[in-house]
Design a protein around this motif. Structure first.
Motif, PDB file in Angstrom:
ATOM      1  N   SER A 274      35.201  33.446  40.604  1.00  0.00           N
ATOM      2  CA  SER A 274      34.554  32.290  39.436  1.00  0.00           C
ATOM      3  C   SER A 274      33.865  32.826  38.562  1.00  0.00           C
ATOM      4  N   ILE A 275      33.008  33.966  38.758  1.00  0.00           N
ATOM      5  CA  ILE A 275      32.149  34.425  37.776  1.00  0.00           C
ATOM      6  C   ILE A 275      32.840  35.532  37.067  1.00  0.00           C
ATOM      7  N   GLY A 276      34.042  35.842  37.739  1.00  0.00           N
ATOM      8  CA  GLY A 276      34.629  36.807  37.034  1.00  0.00           C
ATOM      9  C   GLY A 276      34.838  38.254  37.536  1.00  0.00           C
ATOM     10  N   VAL A 277      34.489  38.297  38.889  1.00  0.00           N
ATOM     11  CA  VAL A 277      34.151  39.597  39.610  1.00  0.00           C
ATOM     12  C   VAL A 277      35.496  39.670  40.679  1.00  0.00           C
ATOM     13  N   ASN A 278      35.937  40.746  40.587  1.00  0.00           N
ATOM     14  CA  ASN A 278      37.066  41.017  41.423  1.00  0.00           C
ATOM     15  C   ASN A 278      36.457  41.138  43.018  1.00  0.00           C
ATOM     16  N   PRO A 279      36.797  40.001  43.748  1.00  0.00           N
ATOM     17  CA  PRO A 279      36.214  40.045  45.261  1.00  0.00           C
ATOM     18  C   PRO A 279      36.489  41.175  46.061  1.00  0.00           C
ATOM     19  N   PHE A 280      37.594  41.828  45.773  1.00  0.00           N
ATOM     20  CA  PHE A 280      37.989  42.974  46.901  1.00  0.00           C
ATOM     21  C   PHE A 280      37.378  44.057  46.319  1.00  0.00           C
ATOM     22  N   GLU A 281      37.171  44.473  45.031  1.00  0.00           N
ATOM     23  CA  GLU A 281      36.224  45.621  44.876  1.00  0.00           C
ATOM     24  C   GLU A 281      34.733  45.316  45.020  1.00  0.00           C
ATOM     25  N   TYR A 282      34.260  44.092  44.917  1.00  0.00           N
ATOM     26  CA  TYR A 282      33.012  43.887  45.272  1.00  0.00           C
ATOM     27  C   TYR A 282      32.792  43.994  46.807  1.00  0.00           C
ATOM     28  N   TYR A 283      33.716  43.537  47.662  1.00  0.00           N
ATOM     29  CA  TYR A 283      33.375  43.320  48.879  1.00  0.00           C
ATOM     30  C   TYR A 283      33.497  44.968  49.639  1.00  0.00           C
TER      31      TYR A 283
END
Lengths: 368, 330
Positions: free
Chosen positions: A37-46
């Motif tokens: 929702s804040i525009g971050v790719n969750p997979f990359e972040y995780y």
């Protein structure tokens, strides 16, 4: 249609595991939604968070060494807290006991470090920390036994008393204050890394294993056996289930409470000695919140010693990983780890409910 | 500054800086009277602060800010109630995690908005809304008049809430029922009181009040967001103050001023020592950390003393505090 809840026996082991795995996955999904929702790719972040940025990183060994520095105090504090929690003694004073231990061990390092061999200094540091923290916890235990003083609130108050004692030491320039650097105009903690520091061993390559990690594992094993196979460990469980049962069985409940509280607090003191003895310097944020996080860890692990090791590793990955990931994802603050930790615990508590209870529909006109 | 001015501003600051404590304390009293020990005051105030501030700024309205803060706090209360009342989760653990979670949200949202350059600044009209309103006549009393009776609207609201809650708990049917639940939920249930509904309602209400206290902190800091949280331990002092006030909202008002007195000495001790070097000069030598620790030291002493006296049954401590009520186990 009406429902009511009924207690149930523990289901098979794999079934309980399923509930908890679902809970953790759901929590990660909630985190992913927030990230997206804040525009971050969750997979990359995780990916970045769970690998702690070590993949393809030349100084990955340093990350692991820093990771272990956070892991040791947390796991040891959590193991210590689980002793008290097993007895239903709500020691939420981990922060305060940790601080008292840290101050005591730094005191030993400054006072005796110059005269004694380093190994002796380190042992004295551990003993002093255990004694200081242990007594700080024992006071609350004694009040509880004698007057029935609420230990949750009491340990909470003592946390802050200890914290401000530490602030006082850390912010007061004076002749007597040997904790601070003498030649600095601003109050800065003096380092004692030269005279007292736990040694590390190289395991081939650049990775060095600190001796405190080995000691922590040994203590974990000892506590596991203590709780499972000794009379004292058994007594803790009985008092926790019902103090009256313990009394009728002829156990000296007060003695058991005092002994266990002291042991719990003393182990937290040892954790602080390990922390201070590795970093070689005090700090006003010496606890790194392990007194709080340790409670969450102990609860997530269902107070089981082996599980505390597993959960601590994971929570440390969250915390360490989120600071690493914050470097490449500037819009995600490292406090994301705390949020995620909260969501995980809440959903595990929900899972707990479904493990302990089942929901039954009330039949029309009947009582069940 | 002249000597009278120093005293007046000291009294003024006691009120101005510490009313959030009153919000937190009254909220926690309402929660604890239902038999639930919510250790998440700090986190609840933090979410109230951040969401109240942001929404209040975007809508440029204090009312929106207050309402948002209340709702954010109440939602935290709902989470706490759902987990502990319905799902029988441990209250200590849930409350402590609420604090971790709330502070996590606070910094995540705050730092996120700052990193993207969207952090709202407080408008002049909102600042005016937070400025002092003098009570006629009373504020003309020399020395103490301006200190006690010239404050922003949230101060009056806080005291009004405290007095209302005192009356509500002590003199209404609902208050009596709530106290019964806190003492012995099974007995309350057996005489037909809806334990669950009352617990849910009051936990949400209490947490909502804490949320407004958080919003107050945000306004009082003029929205300057930095590394230390706006709440900065006030939530924990509130937990302590509940005990000091013996679970009474009216005593909480006095307690707020007692704790506030020390809290303000920390800030203003130096100027008092300067203004009155002869008999207050020693204030400059007292370490500020002592003032910070005093609320907790006093509360620890109060805890011990009341637990000794408790055998005579005069404490306001709800007997079932911290214990979950499981109906099927009656």
């Amino acid at each position: 249609m009406r429902f009511h809840i009924v207690k149930r026996d523990n289901g098979p082991f794999w079934q309980r595991c399923c509930y908890y795995v679902v809970a953790v996955v759901a929590a990660l999904a909630v985190g992913a939604i927030i990230l997206a929702s804040i525009g971050v790719n969750p997979f990359e972040y995780y990916y970045k968070m769970f690998t702690m940025g070590t993949v393809g990183n030349k100084i990955a060994y340093k990350t692991f060494m820093n990771y272990l520095k956070e892991f040791v105090p947390l796991v040891l504090t959590s193991v210590a807290l689980s002793l008290a929690f097993k007895m239903r003694f709500w020691n939420i004073g981990g922060e305060g006991q940790f601080i008292m231990g840290a101050i005591a061990s730094a005191w030993v390092a400054f006072q005796f470090g110059a005269y004694l061999p380093m190994a002796v200094t380190l042992i004295f540091m551990c003993l002093a920390a255990m004694l200081a923290a242990g007594i700080y916890g024992l006071v609350v235990g004694a009040l509880k036994v004698k007057f029935g003083t609420n230990e949750t609130l009491m340990t909470l108050m003592l946390n802050y008393v200890a914290l401000y004692v530490l602030y006082f030491i850390g912010e007061t320039k004076a002749d007597w204050n040997f904790f601070l650097q003498a030649d600095s105009a601003r109050p800065v903690f003096e380092s004692f890394a030269e005279i007292a520091q736990f040694p590390s061993f190289s395991l081939g390559g650049k990775f060095e294993l600190n001796i405190t990690v080995i000691l922590t594992v040994i203590i974990g094993v000892l506590v596991f056996f203590y709780l499972k196979y000794t009379k004292q460990g058994y007594e803790i469980g009985v008092v926790g289930d019902s103090a009256n049962t313990a009394k009728y069985a002829g156990m000296k409940v007060n003695k058991i409470v005092l002994r266990t509280v002291f042991l719990s607090a003393a182990l937290i003191g040892l954790a602080s000695a390990f922390k201070v003895g590795t970093s070689g310097v005090l700090s006003t944020s010496v606890t790194n919140d392990v007194g709080w996080t340790g409670i969450i860890v102990a609860w997530l692990a269902k107070l089981s010693t082996p599980m505390i090791f597993v959960v601590s590793m994971l929570i440390c990955v969250l915390q360490h990983g989120s600071t690493v990931a914050a470097v490449s994802f500037s819009q995600v603050d490292s406090s994301f780890a705390n949020m995620l930790q909260g969501v995980i615990l809440f959903l595990v508590l929900v899972a707990d409910f479904f493990v302990r209870f089942r929901i039954v529909r009330v039949k029309k006109g009947g009582n069940d | 500054m002249d000597k009278v001015g120093v005293i007046t501003s000291f009294i003024h600051n006691i009120v101005l800086l510490n009313i959030p404590l009153l919000y937190g304390t009254v909220g926690e009293i309402v929660v604890e009277k239902s038999g639930s020990l919510n250790l998440g005051v700090e986190g609840t105030m933090a979410v109230g602060a951040i969401f109240g501030y942001i929404c209040g700024c975007f809508a440029d309205s204090m009312v929106v800010g207050i309402l948002t803060a209340f709702i954010a706090g109440a939602l935290f209360g709902l989470l706490f109630a759902a987990l502990t009342v319905s799902l029988q989760a441990n209250q200590n653990i849930t409350g402590l995690t609420l604090t971790t979670f709330g502070l996590g949200i606070y910094f995540f949202v705050g730092n996120g908005l700052r990193a993207s350059g969207n952090w709202p600044t407080i408008s002049e009209s909102l600042k005016d809304g937070f400025s002092d309103i003098s009570i006629p006549l009373l504020s003309d009393i020399p020395i103490i008049g301006n200190g006690l009776f010239s404050h922003n609207v949230l101060v009056y609201l806080g005291i009004a809430i405290a007095i209302f809650m005192w009356w509500y708990l002590k003199h209404t049917k609902f208050g009596l029922r709530l106290r019964a639940i806190g003492e012995n939920p099974a007995a309350a249930d057996s005489v037909g009181i809806n334990v669950k509904r009352s617990k849910y309602l009051h936990i949400c209400l209490g947490c909502g009040i804490m949320g407004i206290g958080g919003y107050y902190m945000g306004l009082n800091m003029s929205g300057s967001f930095n590394a230390s949280c706006w709440i900065n331990g006030y939530g924990w002092i509130a937990v302590a103050l509940v005990i000091f006030a013996n679970w009474s909202p009216s005593v909480a008002i006095i307690g707020t001023f007692v704790f506030g007195f020390f809290n303000t000495l920390r800030v203003a001790g130096g100027s008092l020592a300067l203004a009155f070097p002869d008999f207050l000069g020693w204030l400059a030598d007292v370490p500020t950390q002592l003032y910070q620790a005093l609320p907790f030291i006093i509360t620890a002493i109060v805890l011990v003393v009341t637990s000794i006296k408790n055998k005579r049954g005069r404490s306001g401590l709800p007997a079932a505090l911290g214990l979950n009520y499981f109906r099927e186990e009656r």
